[in-house]
Write an enzyme that holds these catalytic residues in place. Sequence first.
Site, PDB file in Angstrom:
ATOM      1  N   LYS A  19      22.066  37.073  31.448  1.00 27.64           N
ATOM      2  CA  LYS A  19      21.225  37.337  30.360  1.00 27.64           C
ATOM      3  C   LYS A  19      19.900  36.575  30.031  1.00 27.64           C
ATOM      4  O   LYS A  19      18.948  36.883  29.555  1.00 27.64           O
ATOM      5  CB  LYS A  19      22.159  37.456  28.959  1.00 27.64           C
ATOM      6  CG  LYS A  19      21.549  37.262  27.677  1.00 27.64           C
ATOM      7  CD  LYS A  19      22.461  36.859  26.528  1.00 27.64           C
ATOM      8  CE  LYS A  19      22.779  35.616  26.506  1.00 27.64           C
ATOM      9  NZ  LYS A  19      21.726  34.731  25.490  1.00 27.64           N
ATOM     10  N   ASN A  20      20.286  35.187  30.073  1.00 31.27           N
ATOM     11  CA  ASN A  20      19.149  34.228  29.956  1.00 31.27           C
ATOM     12  C   ASN A  20      17.967  34.281  30.982  1.00 31.27           C
ATOM     13  O   ASN A  20      17.168  33.839  30.723  1.00 31.27           O
ATOM     14  CB  ASN A  20      19.849  32.770  29.609  1.00 31.27           C
ATOM     15  CG  ASN A  20      20.551  32.849  28.383  1.00 31.27           C
ATOM     16  OD1 ASN A  20      20.357  33.636  27.515  1.00 31.27           O
ATOM     17  ND2 ASN A  20      21.157  31.756  28.059  1.00 31.27           N
ATOM     18  N   CYS A 113      20.255  28.483  12.895  1.00 31.78           N
ATOM     19  CA  CYS A 113      21.187  29.237  13.734  1.00 31.78           C
ATOM     20  C   CYS A 113      22.703  28.388  13.681  1.00 31.78           C
ATOM     21  O   CYS A 113      22.592  27.317  13.492  1.00 31.78           O
ATOM     22  CB  CYS A 113      20.469  29.520  15.001  1.00 31.78           C
ATOM     23  SG  CYS A 113      21.391  28.825  16.454  1.00 31.78           S
ATOM     24  N   ARG A 118      17.595  24.404  15.991  1.00 31.90           N
ATOM     25  CA  ARG A 118      16.524  25.072  17.128  1.00 31.90           C
ATOM     26  C   ARG A 118      15.025  25.357  16.668  1.00 31.90           C
ATOM     27  O   ARG A 118      14.658  26.395  16.814  1.00 31.90           O
ATOM     28  CB  ARG A 118      17.322  26.355  17.334  1.00 31.90           C
ATOM     29  CG  ARG A 118      18.651  25.819  18.030  1.00 31.90           C
ATOM     30  CD  ARG A 118      19.468  27.325  18.560  1.00 31.90           C
ATOM     31  NE  ARG A 118      19.030  27.606  19.746  1.00 31.90           N
ATOM     32  CZ  ARG A 118      19.471  28.731  20.351  1.00 31.90           C
ATOM     33  NH1 ARG A 118      20.251  29.524  19.811  1.00 31.90           N
ATOM     34  NH2 ARG A 118      19.067  29.042  21.459  1.00 31.90           N
ATOM     35  N   ASP A 304      26.264  25.892  27.525  1.00 29.35           N
ATOM     36  CA  ASP A 304      26.623  27.206  27.461  1.00 29.35           C
ATOM     37  C   ASP A 304      28.189  27.243  28.011  1.00 29.35           C
ATOM     38  O   ASP A 304      28.566  28.149  27.910  1.00 29.35           O
ATOM     39  CB  ASP A 304      25.743  28.183  28.020  1.00 29.35           C
ATOM     40  CG  ASP A 304      24.630  28.325  27.097  1.00 29.35           C
ATOM     41  OD1 ASP A 304      24.354  27.933  25.971  1.00 29.35           O
ATOM     42  OD2 ASP A 304      23.679  28.840  27.798  1.00 29.35           O
ATOM     43  N   ARG A 396      26.774  40.174  22.198  1.00 31.13           N
ATOM     44  CA  ARG A 396      25.305  39.825  22.499  1.00 31.13           C
ATOM     45  C   ARG A 396      25.003  39.377  23.898  1.00 31.13           C
ATOM     46  O   ARG A 396      24.107  39.514  24.391  1.00 31.13           O
ATOM     47  CB  ARG A 396      24.810  38.855  21.557  1.00 31.13           C
ATOM     48  CG  ARG A 396      24.960  39.270  20.176  1.00 31.13           C
ATOM     49  CD  ARG A 396      24.516  37.929  19.501  1.00 31.13           C
ATOM     50  NE  ARG A 396      23.121  37.381  19.971  1.00 31.13           N
ATOM     51  CZ  ARG A 396      22.535  36.242  19.737  1.00 31.13           C
ATOM     52  NH1 ARG A 396      23.340  35.495  18.931  1.00 31.13           N
ATOM     53  NH2 ARG A 396      21.878  35.540  20.344  1.00 31.13           N
TER      54      ARG A 396
HETATM   55  N1  EPU Z   1      14.076  21.956  20.787  1.00 34.30           N
HETATM   56  C1  EPU Z   1      13.156  21.493  19.900  1.00 34.30           C
HETATM   57  N2  EPU Z   1      12.018  21.970  19.793  1.00 34.30           N
HETATM   58  C2  EPU Z   1      11.606  22.938  20.638  1.00 34.30           C
HETATM   59  C3  EPU Z   1      12.690  23.810  21.414  1.00 34.30           C
HETATM   60  C4  EPU Z   1      13.868  23.223  21.581  1.00 34.30           C
HETATM   61  O1  EPU Z   1      13.682  20.304  19.431  1.00 34.30           O
HETATM   62  O2  EPU Z   1      10.459  23.772  20.811  1.00 34.30           O
HETATM   63  C5  EPU Z   1      15.452  21.405  21.032  1.00 34.30           C
HETATM   64  C6  EPU Z   1      16.629  22.433  20.659  1.00 34.30           C
HETATM   65  O3  EPU Z   1      16.995  22.395  19.195  1.00 34.30           O
HETATM   66  C7  EPU Z   1      17.746  21.731  21.549  1.00 34.30           C
HETATM   67  C8  EPU Z   1      17.198  21.093  23.037  1.00 34.30           C
HETATM   68  O4  EPU Z   1      15.764  21.146  22.500  1.00 34.30           O
HETATM   69  O5  EPU Z   1      18.375  20.856  20.774  1.00 34.30           O
HETATM   70  C9  EPU Z   1      17.257  22.118  24.086  1.00 34.30           C
HETATM   71  O6  EPU Z   1      17.156  23.566  23.655  1.00 34.30           O
HETATM   72  P1  EPU Z   1      16.403  24.662  24.435  1.00 34.30           P
HETATM   73  O7  EPU Z   1      15.058  24.874  23.989  1.00 34.30           O
HETATM   74  O8  EPU Z   1      16.493  24.276  25.789  1.00 34.30           O
HETATM   75  O9  EPU Z   1      17.234  25.990  24.341  1.00 34.30           O
HETATM   76  P2  EPU Z   1      16.779  27.488  23.967  1.00 34.30           P
HETATM   77  O10 EPU Z   1      15.722  27.460  25.123  1.00 34.30           O
HETATM   78  O11 EPU Z   1      16.454  27.797  22.601  1.00 34.30           O
HETATM   79  C10 EPU Z   1      18.286  28.279  25.951  1.00 34.30           C
HETATM   80  C11 EPU Z   1      19.517  29.323  26.132  1.00 34.30           C
HETATM   81  C12 EPU Z   1      20.549  28.967  25.329  1.00 34.30           C
HETATM   82  C13 EPU Z   1      21.038  27.677  26.002  1.00 34.30           C
HETATM   83  C14 EPU Z   1      19.895  26.453  25.915  1.00 34.30           C
HETATM   84  C15 EPU Z   1      20.221  25.268  26.663  1.00 34.30           C
HETATM   85  C16 EPU Z   1      17.915  31.560  26.355  1.00 34.30           C
HETATM   86  C17 EPU Z   1      17.725  32.667  25.739  1.00 34.30           C
HETATM   87  N3  EPU Z   1      18.615  30.449  25.606  1.00 34.30           N
HETATM   88  O12 EPU Z   1      18.049  28.070  24.534  1.00 34.30           O
HETATM   89  O13 EPU Z   1      21.688  29.992  25.627  1.00 34.30           O
HETATM   90  O14 EPU Z   1      22.236  27.243  25.252  1.00 34.30           O
HETATM   91  O15 EPU Z   1      18.794  27.028  26.635  1.00 34.30           O
HETATM   92  O16 EPU Z   1      20.644  25.678  27.938  1.00 34.30           O
HETATM   93  O17 EPU Z   1      17.790  31.114  27.582  1.00 34.30           O
HETATM   94  C18 EPU Z   1      23.572  31.296  25.039  1.00 34.30           C
HETATM   95  O18 EPU Z   1      23.247  31.895  26.066  1.00 34.30           O
HETATM   96  O19 EPU Z   1      24.653  31.163  24.310  1.00 34.30           O
HETATM   97  C19 EPU Z   1      22.636  30.192  24.495  1.00 34.30           C
HETATM   98  C20 EPU Z   1      22.566  29.710  23.287  1.00 34.30           C
END
Ligand code: EPU
Length: 417
Positions: A19-20, A113, A118, A304, A396
Site C-alpha cells: 500500500k505505502n 490523527c 503528524r 508499522d 484501509r
Molecule cells: N514528521 C514531521 N513533519 C513532517 C513529516 C513527518 O514532524 O513534515 C514526523 C512525523 O510526525 C513522525 C515522523 O516525522 O513522527 C516520521 O513520519 P513520516 O513522515 O516518515 O511518516 P509518513 O510519511 O506520514 C509513512 C507511512 C506510515 C508509516 C510511516 C513511518 C505512508 C503512506 N505512510 O507515513 O504508514 O508509519 O511512514 O514508517 O507511507 C501505515 O501504513 O499504517 C502507516 C501509518
Amino acid sequence: MRIEGGRPLSGTVQISGAKNAALPALAATLLTEGQVTLSGIPPVADIRTMARLLARIGAAVEERSDGYRVRGASEPEPTAPYDLVKTMRASSLVLGPLAGHYGRARVSLPGGCAIGARPIDMHLTGLKALGASIGQERGYIEAVAPRGGLVGGRIRFRRPTVTGTEDLLMAAVLAKGESVFENAAREPEVVDLADLLTKMGARIEGAGTRTIHVEGVPSLHGTEHRIIPDRIETGTYLVAGALTAGRLTIRGTRREHLERVIERMRAAGCRIGSPDANTLEIDGCTDLTAVDITTREHPGFPTDMQAQFMALMTQASGTSKVVETVFENRFMHVLELQRMGADIRISGNTAVIRGPAQLSGAQVMASDLRASACLVLGALAARGTTTLHRIYHLQRGYANMAEKLRAVGARVEIVDA
Ligand code: EPU
C-alpha cells in the site's frame, strides 16, 4: 469481524503489493500526460481513495484486474479536498507532483490523527527550498511554483520522513537543475518510487541511502511498473503463523525488506525458514521468549510492525520492552489487548509486556490500521471468540485479510462491513 481463536493455521498466504509504495506511485502519475500502468496495486480502501483523488484532479483512471492505468490531466484542478484528505493523510503526496508539473497545488491541511500529530512542515520547507511560495487559507495549503517552474535546491530533513521524501522527490524530478536531499528516508517504498520515476525518465541517484541526488529533466513520459510486495503485510502474517500451531508459507514477498523483523522474531524463538528470497516459512511457536524492540526508520524495526510484535510478545515468557520512537501516540492497541487479558504497562513511549498471558476473546475496537492488525493477531491466539469493531481501519490497508486467513484455516467472518 468475528474471530474464533486457538485454531491452527496451515497453508500458503500470497502477499499483495505494498500500500505505502502504491500510494506514491499513483501520485507520480500526475507528473506526465503519458499513460502509466501500475500493477500489483493492493485492493484496499486507501488506494481507492487515492484513485478518486486522481480522478477529481482530472486524470483518466482505469481500474484493471491487478492495478490501474492512469493518464494524467492536461487541464487539472490541482486540489486535494478536505473530504478525501481527512480519510487518508497520504493525500498530501499530490503536493509535490502538482507543484512540480502544473506549478500549483492546493491540499487540505491534514489535522490530527490517531497515532500522533503528524505535521507536514518538512514537505512545505522542502517545497520552499525548490522555489515554491507557500500560503495557507481556509484550511488549505497552497504551493505555487515560480513562473518558470520549480528550481533545484538543497533539502536537509530534520528527521527522515517517508512521504516527505517521496513528495519532494516528485517535486524535484521536473525542477530545473540539481537537487540534493540529506537525511532522506531509506524505506524500500522510497526506492520503489525512485525506480518508477527513473522509468518515466527522471534522473535520480542514491535512493535507499541518506543522500539523494536529482537532476531535473524537462518532462517525464508514461511507463509500466509493478509495485513491491507489502513488507508489513508479510510481517503481520509471520506473527499470525508464530501465534498459532501449524505452518504458514508466505509467498510473493521480499525477504531483504524484513531483515530486522525476522531477526527479532528469531531472537524470540520463532522458526523462520526461507527457501528463496521471495518465500518465508514459519512454524507455530510454543516456546517464545521475551525480546525487546525499539522502532526506528528503515533499516530499523518498522513502527508499522510494532503493534503486531506486541501481540506476539503477550505470548512470550518473560518481560519485553517495546519502545516507540517514530510516532508519539502509537499505543492505542494496548488498552484493547489488556481487555483481552494481556499484562502490559505503558510509561511514556515504552510498553512493558509480561508474558505469557492467556488471552480470551472479547469485544474490541480498532483505532488505526496497525492496531487493528494487532487485535486480529491477539484474537487468533485467544481462547474463545473476539468481535473486532470498526474494521474499516483494517480494510484501509490489508487486502482481503478475512479471505486470506480463512484460506489457511482460521475461523474469521465479517459480520458487518
Ligand atoms: N514528521 C514531521 N513533519 C513532517 C513529516 C513527518 O514532524 O513534515 C514526523 C512525523 O510526525 C513522525 C515522523 O516525522 O513522527 C516520521 O513520519 P513520516 O513522515 O516518515 O511518516 P509518513 O510519511 O506520514 C509513512 C507511512 C506510515 C508509516 C510511516 C513511518 C505512508 C503512506 N505512510 O507515513 O504508514 O508509519 O511512514 O514508517 O507511507 C501505515 O501504513 O499504517 C502507516 C501509518
